[in-house]
Design a protein around this motif. Sequence first.
Motif, mmCIF file in Angstrom:
data_model
loop_
_atom_site.group_PDB
_atom_site.id
_atom_site.type_symbol
_atom_site.label_atom_id
_atom_site.label_comp_id
_atom_site.label_asym_id
_atom_site.label_seq_id
_atom_site.Cartn_x
_atom_site.Cartn_y
_atom_site.Cartn_z
ATOM 1 N N GLY A 1 21.029 -3.075 18.457
ATOM 2 C CA GLY A 1 19.862 -2.589 19.187
ATOM 3 C C GLY A 1 18.951 -1.679 18.390
ATOM 4 N N MET A 2 19.035 -1.722 17.080
ATOM 5 C CA MET A 2 18.204 -0.854 16.236
ATOM 6 C C MET A 2 16.776 -1.393 16.155
ATOM 7 S SD MET A 2 18.839 0.195 12.265
ATOM 8 C CE MET A 2 18.011 1.583 11.500
ATOM 9 N N ASP A 3 15.787 -0.513 16.379
ATOM 10 C CA ASP A 3 14.390 -0.923 16.249
ATOM 11 C C ASP A 3 14.062 -1.202 14.789
ATOM 12 O OD1 ASP A 3 13.962 -0.597 18.968
ATOM 13 O OD2 ASP A 3 13.360 1.509 18.752
ATOM 14 N N LYS A 4 12.984 -1.953 14.589
ATOM 15 C CA LYS A 4 12.550 -2.245 13.222
ATOM 16 C C LYS A 4 11.216 -1.563 12.955
ATOM 17 C CE LYS A 4 12.221 -5.925 9.785
ATOM 18 N NZ LYS A 4 11.388 -5.065 8.938
ATOM 19 N N THR A 5 11.286 -0.425 12.256
ATOM 20 C CA THR A 5 10.104 0.305 11.820
ATOM 21 C C THR A 5 10.273 0.642 10.354
ATOM 22 O OG1 THR A 5 11.021 2.471 12.377
ATOM 23 C CG2 THR A 5 9.815 1.311 14.133
ATOM 24 N N ASP A 6 9.199 1.017 9.692
ATOM 25 C CA ASP A 6 9.284 1.344 8.266
ATOM 26 C C ASP A 6 10.240 2.506 7.991
ATOM 27 O OD1 ASP A 6 7.585 -0.712 7.742
ATOM 28 O OD2 ASP A 6 5.787 0.529 7.533
ATOM 29 N N LYS B 1 0.797 -1.226 0.000
ATOM 30 C CA LYS B 1 0.000 0.000 0.000
ATOM 31 C C LYS B 1 0.829 1.276 0.000
ATOM 32 C CE LYS B 1 -4.024 -2.058 2.273
ATOM 33 N NZ LYS B 1 -4.952 -1.987 3.427
ATOM 34 N N SER B 2 2.035 1.230 0.540
ATOM 35 C CA SER B 2 2.806 2.474 0.671
ATOM 36 C C SER B 2 4.290 2.237 0.465
ATOM 37 C CB SER B 2 2.583 3.091 2.059
ATOM 38 O OG SER B 2 3.099 2.233 3.067
ATOM 39 N N ASN B 3 4.998 3.331 0.151
ATOM 40 C CA ASN B 3 6.448 3.335 0.039
ATOM 41 C C ASN B 3 6.993 4.358 1.025
ATOM 42 O OD1 ASN B 3 6.572 1.480 -2.153
ATOM 43 N ND2 ASN B 3 6.020 3.124 -3.551
ATOM 44 N N VAL B 4 7.716 3.893 2.033
ATOM 45 C CA VAL B 4 8.331 4.794 3.011
ATOM 46 C C VAL B 4 9.735 5.129 2.515
ATOM 47 C CG1 VAL B 4 9.036 5.092 5.412
ATOM 48 C CG2 VAL B 4 6.977 3.770 4.865
ATOM 49 N N VAL B 5 10.048 6.427 2.446
ATOM 50 C CA VAL B 5 11.258 6.888 1.767
ATOM 51 C C VAL B 5 12.152 7.663 2.713
ATOM 52 C CG1 VAL B 5 12.160 8.267 -0.147
ATOM 53 C CG2 VAL B 5 10.012 7.009 -0.415
ATOM 54 N N CYS B 6 13.452 7.422 2.575
ATOM 55 C CA CYS B 6 14.467 8.217 3.270
ATOM 56 C C CYS B 6 15.561 8.560 2.256
ATOM 57 C CB CYS B 6 15.060 7.436 4.444
ATOM 58 S SG CYS B 6 16.396 8.313 5.305
ATOM 59 N N ALA B 7 15.946 9.844 2.199
ATOM 60 C CA ALA B 7 16.983 10.284 1.266
ATOM 61 C C ALA B 7 18.055 11.049 2.022
ATOM 62 C CB ALA B 7 16.381 11.146 0.163
ATOM 63 N N MET B 8 19.316 10.760 1.711
ATOM 64 C CA MET B 8 20.445 11.416 2.383
ATOM 65 C C MET B 8 21.604 11.564 1.411
ATOM 66 S SD MET B 8 22.117 8.306 4.635
ATOM 67 C CE MET B 8 20.621 7.775 5.428
ATOM 68 N N ASP B 9 22.562 12.414 1.771
ATOM 69 C CA ASP B 9 23.778 12.520 0.968
ATOM 70 C C ASP B 9 24.876 11.685 1.608
ATOM 71 O OD1 ASP B 9 24.672 13.946 3.147
ATOM 72 O OD2 ASP B 9 24.667 15.893 2.142
ATOM 73 N N PHE B 10 26.093 11.790 1.070
ATOM 74 C CA PHE B 10 27.181 10.957 1.559
ATOM 75 C C PHE B 10 27.560 11.280 3.000
ATOM 76 C CE2 PHE B 10 31.694 9.790 1.980
ATOM 77 C CZ PHE B 10 31.620 8.456 1.636
ATOM 78 N N ASP B 11 27.317 12.529 3.423
ATOM 79 C CA ASP B 11 27.628 12.946 4.794
ATOM 80 C C ASP B 11 26.488 12.676 5.769
ATOM 81 O OD1 ASP B 11 30.184 13.906 4.122
ATOM 82 O OD2 ASP B 11 29.304 15.762 3.344
ATOM 83 N N GLU B 12 25.524 11.900 5.320
ATOM 84 C CA GLU B 12 24.363 11.497 6.135
ATOM 85 C C GLU B 12 23.430 12.656 6.469
ATOM 86 O OE1 GLU B 12 24.599 8.105 9.016
ATOM 87 O OE2 GLU B 12 26.737 8.648 8.997
ATOM 88 N N SER C 1 9.632 10.533 4.331
ATOM 89 C CA SER C 1 8.188 10.630 4.158
ATOM 90 C C SER C 1 7.624 9.299 3.663
ATOM 91 C CB SER C 1 7.856 11.757 3.170
ATOM 92 O OG SER C 1 6.470 11.970 3.102
ATOM 93 N N SER C 2 6.306 9.263 3.492
ATOM 94 C CA SER C 2 5.624 8.069 3.008
ATOM 95 C C SER C 2 4.726 8.436 1.838
ATOM 96 C CB SER C 2 4.793 7.440 4.134
ATOM 97 O OG SER C 2 4.081 6.313 3.669
ATOM 98 N N PHE C 3 4.698 7.579 0.827
ATOM 99 C CA PHE C 3 3.897 7.818 -0.371
ATOM 100 C C PHE C 3 3.096 6.554 -0.679
ATOM 101 C CE2 PHE C 3 7.840 10.127 -0.509
ATOM 102 C CZ PHE C 3 7.455 11.432 -0.813
ATOM 103 N N LYS C 4 1.947 6.730 -1.273
ATOM 104 C CA LYS C 4 1.138 5.581 -1.669
ATOM 105 C C LYS C 4 1.853 4.813 -2.780
ATOM 106 C CE LYS C 4 -3.465 7.253 -0.417
ATOM 107 N NZ LYS C 4 -4.841 7.543 -0.909
ATOM 108 N N ASN C 5 1.725 3.508 -2.737
ATOM 109 C CA ASN C 5 2.358 2.676 -3.763
ATOM 110 C C ASN C 5 1.418 2.562 -4.962
ATOM 111 O OD1 ASN C 5 3.983 0.962 -5.181
ATOM 112 N ND2 ASN C 5 3.937 -0.714 -3.706
#
Length: 433
Positions: A113-118, A19-30, A36-40
Amino acid sequence: MIKINYMSTLFVGIDVSSKSNVVCAMDFDENKYLSSSFKNNQPGAEELAEMILNCMNSHPNLNTIVVALESTSVYSIHIANYLSTCELLMPYKPYIFCLNPKMTANFRKSYVGMDKTDPLDAYLIADFARCGRTKKCEPWRGSQFLALKRLTRHRLHLAECISREKTYMVSNLYLKFSELQLLDGDAQPFSNIYGATSSAVLTEFMSLQEIIDSSEDELLQFLAQKSRKRITDISKTSELLKKAARDSYRLDKCMYEPLNVSLASSFNCIQTYQKEIKLIDQAIEKCINGMNPNAFIILKSIPGIGPVWASGILAEIGDITAFHSSDALAKYAGLTWLKNDSGDFISEDNRVSKAGNTYLRYYLGEGSNSVRRYIPEYGEYYSKKFAEVTKHQHKRALALTSRKFVRLVFGLLVKNQLYTGEKLDAELNIESN
């Protein structure tokens, strides 16, 4: 190998769901530019493309886009295909990578110890690309290869349907004609028990007694008509058939009609699947001829490898440069053997891993089974391995022949040369150079 200037690249990680695409965008320096989230769906993909474009326009230091997402059944196909062909993003040379989830799962272990979320999954995938882990991955190849892969994989589905139907009807065959199924070699009247002539005998004669009571002329005429006069010694076939009928168990009369209906249905299914495979083969050849890649011509130069087997292998391998050796290609296909050693004990009966690409393993197996009939070296190797054991002879010999065939495929594709019949000893040197 793709060369990317990571310092000027925007890394986009997408966690895909139905139903959705959760997106994260970063550069090389993090530095995080998008979360954000978008409909698939189409509008959601267009909105995502616009936001990526705005991000690139707002940061002149960025000139390349790398998008990474996990291969999630069919849900990742549309978004990957859209972003790879989106006109808005073309000036920034977008590279799209569909990742094996096992790769990102192993990468996650570095985050203790990283949580698992979208959102965190999207961040993890973006960081996977930022760290250069996509260097050994093959970028999205576009709609033509996707179309070819859908056809070649559907062909395997149809082949499995035939195999499953034949396995299912074994019990009905034995009940109707117990001796026929057990005969081998010269005692077997039919070369193919699932062929047209055998099908006619099993379904058009209500009981075995009808076969026994048929006159010699009637049975000979029946066999000639159903086989279209393709049986070499029809008299011998008639004799073997009557003998098998006499030696088989008899059934109560109430059993024959239900068995005939079931067998006729199974034969109809098999014939339908076979017709569909022929249509798929034509579609595969048409699709690959439209692409006509150099690798296809190379594979077809191998005796016994036609358009279908070449297309199936090529659709799954993609770019051969993604594999550093024939061992890596064999591992990708699942043609490796699991060790079973303990102390001084060394097992000689090791099973194939099969933890790889099922489709590639199928086409390599079918291809090597064909090649062994045309290239003496492979025929002799198969016969040698067949004679070494008493159990699972064909499966073992074919798996080992497929492993040998992988070296030939890898050597020819890496060298970019046609098959000439010369032994490719040099292909082993490629791996060490």
